[in-house]
Write an enzyme that holds these catalytic residues in place. Structure first.
Site, PDB file in Angstrom:
ATOM      1  N   TYR A 109      41.271  57.383 -24.420  1.00  0.00           N
ATOM      2  CA  TYR A 109      42.689  57.378 -23.800  1.00  0.00           C
ATOM      3  C   TYR A 109      42.743  56.864 -22.447  1.00  0.00           C
ATOM      4  O   TYR A 109      41.813  57.193 -21.677  1.00  0.00           O
ATOM      5  CB  TYR A 109      43.080  58.958 -23.765  1.00  0.00           C
ATOM      6  CG  TYR A 109      44.257  59.125 -22.858  1.00  0.00           C
ATOM      7  CD1 TYR A 109      45.537  59.297 -23.821  1.00  0.00           C
ATOM      8  CD2 TYR A 109      44.304  59.223 -21.606  1.00  0.00           C
ATOM      9  CE1 TYR A 109      46.911  59.371 -23.148  1.00  0.00           C
ATOM     10  CE2 TYR A 109      45.516  59.657 -21.065  1.00  0.00           C
ATOM     11  CZ  TYR A 109      46.688  59.352 -21.686  1.00  0.00           C
ATOM     12  OH  TYR A 109      47.939  59.528 -21.047  1.00  0.00           O
ATOM     13  N   GLU A 197      50.464  53.673 -21.267  1.00  0.00           N
ATOM     14  CA  GLU A 197      49.779  54.546 -21.970  1.00  0.00           C
ATOM     15  C   GLU A 197      49.046  53.855 -23.163  1.00  0.00           C
ATOM     16  O   GLU A 197      49.694  53.372 -23.890  1.00  0.00           O
ATOM     17  CB  GLU A 197      50.297  55.917 -22.311  1.00  0.00           C
ATOM     18  CG  GLU A 197      49.261  56.885 -22.910  1.00  0.00           C
ATOM     19  CD  GLU A 197      50.244  58.175 -23.456  1.00  0.00           C
ATOM     20  OE1 GLU A 197      49.944  59.290 -22.857  1.00  0.00           O
ATOM     21  OE2 GLU A 197      50.866  57.988 -24.380  1.00  0.00           O
TER      22      GLU A 197
END
Ligand code: ADP
Ligand code: MG
Length: 388
Positions: A109, A197
């Protein structure tokens, strides 16, 4: 302002961030054609909506063969996808992104946003990718590492390496990751992003680092100088009432309660929502009609509030400072006549020409309850919404 995954991936590619090869399709036939062009046996069909959590909601399908691609696209297109991030109504699927599947060894992530209290861009990375990052943040915050970017120096490669080694990447992977992070930083600053993101950022079976998902959100206040980004806006993904409100320059946000609020000034609007909540009610919206509002704007605001079937009562809370209360009253009366008022209204008018405004409301013969005291007004509207 949000973009679709496919748009964000196009931007990623331009900034040197590796993404899977893919094609957009707006019909099942086009999806089949896209798969043919991409070539190979297996494909990922991904619903394009402005929300994450698609994988768990059936919006990401790994399929084999052209028929299956067409079938999956047919099932998705024209439907609304409900994910954890969309609310109960979901979002319309008007296009699907057909992509080559990647062999995933690890899911990581990474994201960046502005940390307001530190006045810096912060990059966050975690080896716990592919899952709900809010869960990770809540239960195992030590699995997320932050680095803060000095605005004059910009993101430094050593900071990217810190994140890379934190996630347990090899030396070669850290080099790839550093290039990805520098690309993200350029996107963030050059395009006035508010959030970038990648979840998941993957390590492939061959050991390469690649973005499998892409989320980009932009600062709406900067869109005037980001014409190319503004043109990519997809209004079908946005709240219809909020879109309507922006046409009339009203600050409006849909909420999930049943008391419609019409207030002037953002501060008073916040205070109004607070006091409604304090007395056991739930606001259906935030609405600031602005300081120098007109009767026309009040009319439009009123229409907007009454459009929602959930609204059981309306709370008008106006302070006549720049705007005069009689003008507001005129707008309210006009609006009530136009929309055919069917729910109770509590109106609190204070300030310039308040007496005249109240008299106009009284003389109108409409079912509007005037209340002068704020607490009293809040209690009244909460009771009315509950059917008292
Ligand atoms: P969302 O975040 O909306 O659920 P993602 O793009 O992250 O959508 O996809 C969800 C999951 O589907 C990913 O975590 C990954 O495991 C899998 N996936 C997505 N795209 C691919 C792809 N091109 N190849 C293989 N797996 C994929
Ligand atoms: Mg994702």
């Amino acid at each position: 302002m949000n973009l679709h995954e496919y748009q964000a991936k196009e931007i990623f590619a331009r900034y040197g961030i590796p993404v899977p090869q893919g094609q957009l399709a707006e019909s099942p036939e086009a999806a089949r054609a896209a798969a043919k062009q991409l070539g190979g046996e297996r494909f990922v069909v991904k619903a394009q909506v402005h929300a994450g959590g698609r994988g768990k909601a059936g919006g990401v399908k790994l399929v084999e063969g052209y028929d299956a691609v067409e079938e999956a696209a047919k099932k998705m297109l024209g439907q609304r996808l409900v994910t954890k991030q969309t609310g109960a109504e979901g979002l319309p699927i008007n296009s699907v992104w057909i992509e080559k599947p990647s062999a995933i060894a690890r899911e990581l992530y990474v994201s960046a946003l502005v940390d307001r209290s530190r006045e810096r861009i912060v990059f966050m990375a975690s080896a716990a990718g592919g899952m709900d990052i809010e869960e990770v943040a809540a239960h195992t915050p030590e699995r997320i590492k932050h680095v803060y970017v000095h605005p004059a120096a910009g993101l430094q490669p050593y900071q990217a390496r810190q994140l890379g080694f934190f996630m347990g990447l090899t030396k070669a992977q850290v080099d790839q990751f550093t290039r990805i992070l520098m690309g993200l930083y350029r996107i963030f600053t050059e395009l006035d992003a508010a959030l970038v993101e990648i979840n998941p950022l993957i390590v492939t079976a061959d050991g390469d680092v690649m973005a499998l998902d892409a989320k980009l959100n932009f600062d709406s206040n900067a869109l005037f100088r980001q014409k190319a980004i503004a043109e990519m806006r997809d209004f079908s993904q946005e709240d219809e009432r909020e879109r309507e409100a922006s046409k009339y320059d009203l600050n409006y946000v849909t909420l999930d309660g049943d008391i419609g609020c019409m207030v002037n000034g953002a501060g008073l609007a916040m205070a109004t929502m607070d006091i409604v909540k304090l007395h056991g009610g739930r606001p259906a919206n935030f609405l600031d009609v602005g300081g120098g509002t007109t009767a026309e704007k009040v009319t439009e605001a009123f229409k907007l509030i009454t459009k929602s079937p959930d609204v059981k009562a309306i709370f008008i809370n106006i302070f006549g400072g720049i705007v005069r209360c009689d003008l507001i009253a005129e707008g309210i009366i006009q609006a009530c006549r136009q929309v055919g008022l069917k729910i109770p209204v509590v109106a609190r008018l204070q300030g310039t020409n308040m007496d005249k405004g109240r008299e106009m409301l009284k003389a109108s013969g409409l079912a509007i309850t005037p209340v002068e005291d704020l607490t009293e007004a809040a209690k009244t509207v909460v009771a009315l919404a509950k059917g008292a």
